[in-house]
Enzyme design. Structure first.
Site, short mmCIF file in Angstrom:
data_model
loop_
_atom_site.label_atom_id
_atom_site.label_comp_id
_atom_site.label_asym_id
_atom_site.label_seq_id
_atom_site.Cartn_x
_atom_site.Cartn_y
_atom_site.Cartn_z
N LYS A 196 0.88 -1.18 0.00
CA LYS A 196 0.00 0.00 0.00
C LYS A 196 0.91 1.22 0.00
O LYS A 196 1.43 1.62 1.03
CB LYS A 196 -0.88 -0.03 1.25
N GLU A 271 9.10 1.51 11.20
CA GLU A 271 10.24 2.40 10.91
C GLU A 271 9.66 3.80 10.88
O GLU A 271 8.93 4.14 9.94
CB GLU A 271 10.86 2.07 9.54
N CYS A 305 14.25 10.36 6.79
CA CYS A 305 14.07 9.94 8.19
C CYS A 305 15.38 10.05 8.96
O CYS A 305 15.38 10.34 10.14
CB CYS A 305 13.51 8.53 8.26
N GLU A 401 9.80 16.51 14.59
CA GLU A 401 10.31 16.23 13.24
C GLU A 401 9.66 17.20 12.26
O GLU A 401 8.43 17.22 12.13
CB GLU A 401 10.00 14.79 12.86
P1 NAD Z 1 2.55 8.68 7.20
O1 NAD Z 1 2.64 8.03 8.52
O2 NAD Z 1 1.60 9.80 7.03
O3 NAD Z 1 2.15 7.61 6.08
C1 NAD Z 1 2.92 6.46 5.86
C2 NAD Z 1 2.04 5.41 5.23
O4 NAD Z 1 1.06 5.00 6.18
C3 NAD Z 1 1.25 5.90 4.01
O5 NAD Z 1 1.17 4.87 3.05
C4 NAD Z 1 -0.12 6.18 4.59
O6 NAD Z 1 -1.15 6.08 3.64
C5 NAD Z 1 -0.22 5.06 5.62
N1 NAD Z 1 -1.18 5.31 6.69
C6 NAD Z 1 -1.54 6.49 7.26
N2 NAD Z 1 -2.47 6.29 8.22
C7 NAD Z 1 -2.70 4.96 8.27
C8 NAD Z 1 -3.56 4.12 9.05
N3 NAD Z 1 -4.39 4.64 9.97
N4 NAD Z 1 -3.52 2.79 8.85
C9 NAD Z 1 -2.69 2.26 7.93
N5 NAD Z 1 -1.88 3.00 7.14
C10 NAD Z 1 -1.87 4.33 7.31
O7 NAD Z 1 4.03 9.08 6.83
P2 NAD Z 1 4.49 9.94 5.57
O8 NAD Z 1 4.08 11.35 5.83
O9 NAD Z 1 4.06 9.26 4.32
O10 NAD Z 1 6.09 9.79 5.65
C11 NAD Z 1 6.89 10.63 6.41
C12 NAD Z 1 7.27 9.95 7.71
O11 NAD Z 1 7.89 8.70 7.45
C13 NAD Z 1 8.29 10.74 8.51
O12 NAD Z 1 7.93 10.75 9.86
C14 NAD Z 1 9.59 9.97 8.30
O13 NAD Z 1 10.56 10.13 9.31
C15 NAD Z 1 9.08 8.58 8.23
N6 NAD Z 1 10.05 7.71 7.56
C16 NAD Z 1 10.74 6.81 8.33
C17 NAD Z 1 11.70 5.99 7.74
C18 NAD Z 1 12.47 5.00 8.58
O14 NAD Z 1 13.03 4.07 8.01
N7 NAD Z 1 12.53 5.15 9.89
C19 NAD Z 1 11.96 6.10 6.38
C20 NAD Z 1 11.25 7.04 5.64
C21 NAD Z 1 10.29 7.84 6.25
#
Ligand code: NAD
Length: 511
Positions: A196, A271, A305, A401
């Site tokens: 997804k 992550e 991240c 962040e």
């Molecule tokens: P997000 O949490 O908004 O979304 C991530 C994914 O989760 C998307 O596909 C989204 O559609 C899905 N999602 C959102 N709500 C959900 C729910 N209730 N149930 C299931 N899925 C759901 O994150 P983002 O804004 O897309 O990405 C940025 C974040 O990701 C930052 O905080 C960044 O640090 C983190 N990130 C972490 C890593 C790591 O390896 N630690 C790597 C890249 C990004």
């Protein structure tokens, strides 16, 4: 489609061709080996972040689509796990070849959709292919176990077996690379996958599904359901045929997903976010510390991240190092993601740009000084000027962040103060230490509350090493062999080699 040579700029004609294709289709789901518009036939728009004009329409998946994908993945699991390892390995290598073959198209789509710059994305496409090659090599050894002979009477051994249909939920910042990093070990271990992708950058998942289709995987082994987190994502997390969820995203999403998965006691790997420090001691090679720190905040537009969004600087060199950071920050090349000279492109979405800009306002109100940047950039799209602030570790801009091109400089007095400030955040993903003192480097690294620490280096990742965070940055380690601790079930099997004594309950004593 024509391909530009590796390292070269992508030609305008090729970019137009890709844009034309994106404008002409509505991006479907890929379920059970077939393209599908989804049961409800609803769509959403994805924007070009350099203009905020529409780039493509995408079908918006719901619970019914996730259900079809989960049933397909569950059914395909039975035969995929039993496929001879050599065949599974061949499929993974074919996917790697396909990623390379379609590298320019993938790179163009990723730059247009995610706003990431071509010089970084080319390396990420290569890494995406490498992920499949790396895990292909494990296919024949991933199931290795251990034996535990107990005297001459017993043999105990362990085997690793795949878990089932894996739900892989990815963020928008590096969609292709981050998804392959999970898809490859999941498939290598014998699991099937439902991906997804994030709704703000869904397009390379579609291209990856085309590549996987070309690699002839059996239907249902790899599925993509497009859509929103609260709809398709939430349905995946609670689907009873999906025993394993890996989420890369925000810390708050990690918490929601963990709660939603709890009723079914699913295995969840998270992550999450970061607020990683770069700690610069006066005895460091300051030229290299400058290069490393500037790269590690502004690469991937600061939407990274593992970005070092806080730079802690030893007091005697604070003013001089901040002045050098400011000079470099002002000189960072901002521009269109497909321009080869561009170092920082547009942020993913107007909402995210506004969020980043709101943090600059919060920083000002809290008393942070804006040393460089600090404003939106240009007249269209979601650009934010590379920004350097100076302040304290207790400010919100130090604790939360921002996920944009914003670096906060903070002074420290000595090693103990550096360690205390570095650890004084809720996150614990990465840390970067710059010092010429070997003992101090290791002392600090051991004390750092971070899943990953680089000494005198920016983030240079080697595939066999573990990746993941402590505290609110995550729960598991993926990468290398560590991925198999998550994507497999460890089973213990015991066998007596002779007739050992079995207690005889219910057997009457004679005489
Ligand atoms: P997000 O949490 O908004 O979304 C991530 C994914 O989760 C998307 O596909 C989204 O559609 C899905 N999602 C959102 N709500 C959900 C729910 N209730 N149930 C299931 N899925 C759901 O994150 P983002 O804004 O897309 O990405 C940025 C974040 O990701 C930052 O905080 C960044 O640090 C983190 N990130 C972490 C890593 C790591 O390896 N630690 C790597 C890249 C990004």
């Amino acid at each position: 489609m024509a391909h530009a040579a590796p390292g070269a700029a992508i030609s305008p004609a090729f970019i137009d061709q890709v844009r034309g294709r994106l404008a002409a289709v509505t991006v479907p789901h890929f379920i059970d080996g077939r393209w599908s518009p989804g049961v409800r036939n609803e769509t959403f728009e994805t924007l070009d972040p350099s203009t905020n004009r529409p780039l493509a329409r995408v079908f918006r998946g719901h619970v019914e689509d996730v259900d079809r994908a989960a049933i397909a993945a569950h059914r395909a699991f039975g035969s995929w796990r039993r496929l001879p390892p050599k065949s599974r390995k061949r499929h993974l290598l074919q996917i790697a070849d396909g990623i390379e073959k379609h590298g320019d198209e993938l790179a163009t789509i990723e730059c247009l959709d995610a706003g990431q710059v071509i010089r970084v994305i080319r390396a990420q496409i290569a890494r995406a292919a490498e992920n499949f090659r790396f895990y292909a090599e494990y296919v024949e050894k991933a199931m290795d176990g251990r034996t535990y002979p107990v005297g001459e009477e017993w043999l105990n051994y362990t085997v690793r077996v795949p878990v089932g249909a894996c739900g892989i939920i990815t963020p928008w910042n590096s969609p292709l690379m981050l998804s392959t990093w999970r898809i490859a070990p999941a498939l290598a271990a014998g699991n099937t996958v439902i991906l997804k992708p994030a709704e703000w950058s869904p397009l390379t998942a579609w291209k990856l599904a085309e590549i996987i289709q070309e690699a002839d995987l059996p239907p249902g082994v790899f599925n993509v359901v497009q859509g929103f987190g609260e709809e398709a994502g939430a349905a995946l997390v609670t689907h009873p045929l999906v025993p394993l969820i890996t989420l890369t995203g925000e810390t708050s999403t990690g918490s929601i997903v963990t709660k939603a998965a709890a009723d079914q006691l699913k295995r969840v790997s998270l992550e999450l976010g970061g607020k990683s420090p770069s700690v610069v001691f006066a005895d460091a090679d300051l030229d290299r510390a400058l290069d490393g720190t500037v790269f590690q905040i502004f690469s991937l537009n600061g939407e990274r991240c593992t970005a070092n969004s806080r730079v802690l600087i030893e007091r005697p060199i604070f003013d001089e190092f901040v002045a050098r950071l400011a000079e470099r920050t002002r000189a960072v090349e901002v521009g269109h993601p497909l321009e080869p000279a561009t170092e920082v492109g547009p942020l993913i979405h107007p909402e995210h740009r506004d969020r980043v800009l709101s943090y600059l306002e919060i920083g000002r109100r809290e008393g942070a000084s804006v040393i460089a940047g600090g404003t939106a950039w240009g007249t269209e799209g979601n650009y934010v000027s590379p920004t350097l602030l100076s302040g304290t570790n207790r400010m919100r801009v130090a604790q939360e962040e921002i996920f944009g091109p914003v670096l906060l400089a903070i002074p420290f007095t000595d090693e103990a103060d550096a360690l205390a400030q570095a650890n004084d955040v809720r996150y614990g993903l990465a840390a970067y230490l710059w010092t010429g003192d070997v003992g101090r480097a290791h002392r600090m690294a051991l004390g750092m509350e971070a899943g990953m620490t680089w000494i005198n280096s920016h983030n240079v990742r080697h595939l066999p090493t573990p990746f993941g965070g402590m505290k609110h940055s995550g729960t598991h380690r993926e990468g290398g062999e560590y991925a198999f601790e998550f994507y497999t079930e460890l089973k213990h099997i015991a066998v007596p080699l002779g007739n050992h004594a079995i207690p005889q309950f219910g057997k009457r004593q004679e005489g």
